[in-house]
Write a protein that holds these residues in place. Structure first.
Motif, PDB file in Angstrom:
ATOM      1  N   SER A 103       7.059  31.054 -18.385  1.00 41.29           N
ATOM      2  CA  SER A 103       8.358  30.664 -18.938  1.00 41.29           C
ATOM      3  C   SER A 103       8.682  31.475 -20.189  1.00 41.29           C
ATOM      4  O   SER A 103       9.809  31.956 -20.368  1.00 41.29           O
ATOM      5  CB  SER A 103       8.363  29.171 -19.283  1.00 41.29           C
ATOM      6  OG  SER A 103       8.198  28.390 -18.122  1.00 41.29           O
TER       7      SER A 103
ATOM      8  N   LYS B 172      11.732  34.313 -20.935  1.00 41.92           N
ATOM      9  CA  LYS B 172      12.583  34.212 -22.123  1.00 41.92           C
ATOM     10  C   LYS B 172      12.462  35.474 -22.968  1.00 41.92           C
ATOM     11  O   LYS B 172      13.464  36.027 -23.437  1.00 41.92           O
ATOM     12  CB  LYS B 172      12.165  32.985 -22.938  1.00 41.92           C
ATOM     13  CG  LYS B 172      13.057  32.699 -24.141  1.00 41.92           C
ATOM     14  CD  LYS B 172      14.421  32.215 -23.709  1.00 41.92           C
ATOM     15  CE  LYS B 172      15.259  31.791 -24.899  1.00 41.92           C
ATOM     16  NZ  LYS B 172      16.619  31.385 -24.493  1.00 41.92           N
TER      17      LYS B 172
ATOM     18  N   LYS C 285      16.120  34.735 -20.476  1.00 40.43           N
ATOM     19  CA  LYS C 285      16.526  33.671 -19.557  1.00 40.43           C
ATOM     20  C   LYS C 285      15.589  32.476 -19.676  1.00 40.43           C
ATOM     21  O   LYS C 285      14.432  32.614 -20.062  1.00 40.43           O
ATOM     22  CB  LYS C 285      16.502  34.173 -18.104  1.00 40.43           C
ATOM     23  CG  LYS C 285      17.453  35.331 -17.820  1.00 40.43           C
ATOM     24  CD  LYS C 285      17.306  35.791 -16.367  1.00 40.43           C
ATOM     25  CE  LYS C 285      18.218  36.961 -16.043  1.00 40.43           C
ATOM     26  NZ  LYS C 285      18.033  37.428 -14.650  1.00 40.43           N
ATOM     27  N   THR C 286      16.099  31.303 -19.316  1.00 41.20           N
ATOM     28  CA  THR C 286      15.282  30.099 -19.260  1.00 41.20           C
ATOM     29  C   THR C 286      14.830  29.883 -17.824  1.00 41.20           C
ATOM     30  O   THR C 286      15.632  30.013 -16.894  1.00 41.20           O
ATOM     31  CB  THR C 286      16.084  28.874 -19.735  1.00 41.20           C
ATOM     32  OG1 THR C 286      16.501  29.095 -21.085  1.00 41.20           O
ATOM     33  CG2 THR C 286      15.235  27.605 -19.668  1.00 41.20           C
TER      34      THR C 286
ATOM     35  N   ASP D 127      14.403  27.815 -15.061  1.00 40.84           N
ATOM     36  CA  ASP D 127      14.763  26.517 -14.488  1.00 40.84           C
ATOM     37  C   ASP D 127      13.911  26.273 -13.237  1.00 40.84           C
ATOM     38  O   ASP D 127      13.553  27.191 -12.528  1.00 40.84           O
ATOM     39  CB  ASP D 127      16.248  26.497 -14.120  1.00 40.84           C
ATOM     40  CG  ASP D 127      17.142  26.668 -15.344  1.00 40.84           C
ATOM     41  OD1 ASP D 127      16.801  26.098 -16.391  1.00 40.84           O
ATOM     42  OD2 ASP D 127      18.155  27.383 -15.234  1.00 40.84           O
TER      43      ASP D 127
END
Length: 256
Positions: free
Chosen positions: A137, A141, A146-147, A149
């Motif tokens: 994760s 990032k 980006k996250t 999901d």
């Protein structure tokens, strides 16, 4: 940056019943195949593992026994999975230590004679850890802004891995955009089997890395203590380790 490929590469991720490579089973597999001409192909399967999924594992990836009860078993899916990856290099996140060894066990258990002789593997986690020391994760990032999901969904993790590798090549000009070079960079140690029970010494000869013969050349042990081979073959060792050991024994017999 797009990947420079001489052959296809399959990024993949597994969700499983646990982390024991020899005993646990796949409950979800996602494969994202990238071809040298830029074409892409993606497949995701839920898999009936034929054994119970522990509650603590379900808590991680959200896949229950009920969810996979009517899904195909890995035995049924094996020909399709092998057909998709057989001409490709492999890429993943922590794939050298977990996903590839476990996939190999499942394929061998299904009667598919899988090996890595004509493939290289690129472990994106190793690039990340050597460069930044983070999790998947955090990697998405950090490199892509980006996250992540739906983390611990095989498809989401697979796509994140692909995006991270491309961004790593953009960020680190010293990393060559070549799958063989990246494979060498992401290899932690030179091993003959996925479980690391048989490695190569400085002379590029196989040695055992465990037990009473740790550090001893495999060929020497097979010659002086032939019963050791039978013990491993009949004990609870990974199928790929047994396959590699058999290959060494046959090679030794053919050179006599």
């Amino acid at each position: 940056m797009e990947l420079k490929l001489n052959k296809p590469i399959c990024f993949f991720d597994l969700e499983t019943t646990g982390i024991d490579i020899g005993k646990d089973r796949i409950v979800e597999i996602s494969i994202f195949k990238v071809f040298p001409n830029g074409n892409k192909e993606s497949k995701t399967w839920l898999v009936n593992p034929t054994i119970p999924i522990p509650p603590q594992t379900t808590a991680v990836h959200g896949i229950t026994d009920e969810k996979v009860a009517n899904e195909p078993t890995f035995l049924e899916l094996a020909p399709h999975i092998h057909n998709m990856i057989k001409d490709s290099d492999l890429g993943g996140f922590n794939s050298d230590r977990f996903d590839i060894p476990l996939l190999a066990e499942e394929l061998l258990r299904a009667g598919v004679d899988f090996d890595m002789k004509n493939k290289v593997s690129v472990d994106v986690q190793t690039i990340f850890h050597k460069m930044e020391e983070r999790t998947l994760s955090a990697a998405l990032k950090f490199y892509c802004g980006k996250t992540l999901d739906n983390a611990h969904s095989a498809e989401a993790d697979t796509m994140a891995t692909y995006e991270i590798l491309k961004a790593q090549l953009d960020r680190y000009p010293e990393l060559e955009n070549d799958m063989k070079v990246l494979s060498e960079f992401t290899t932690r140690k030179k091993i003959a089997d996925f479980a690391g029970m048989i490695a190569f010494d400085q002379d590029d000869e196989e040695i055992f890395t465990f037990g009473k013969h740790k550090g001893v050349k495999v060929e020497k042990v097979l010659e002086t203590e032939p019963g050791y081979f039978s013990w491993i073959q009949n004990a609870d060792f990974p199928l790929y380790t047994k396959k590699v050991l058999t290959g060494i024994k046959l090679r030794k017999l053919n050179t006599k």
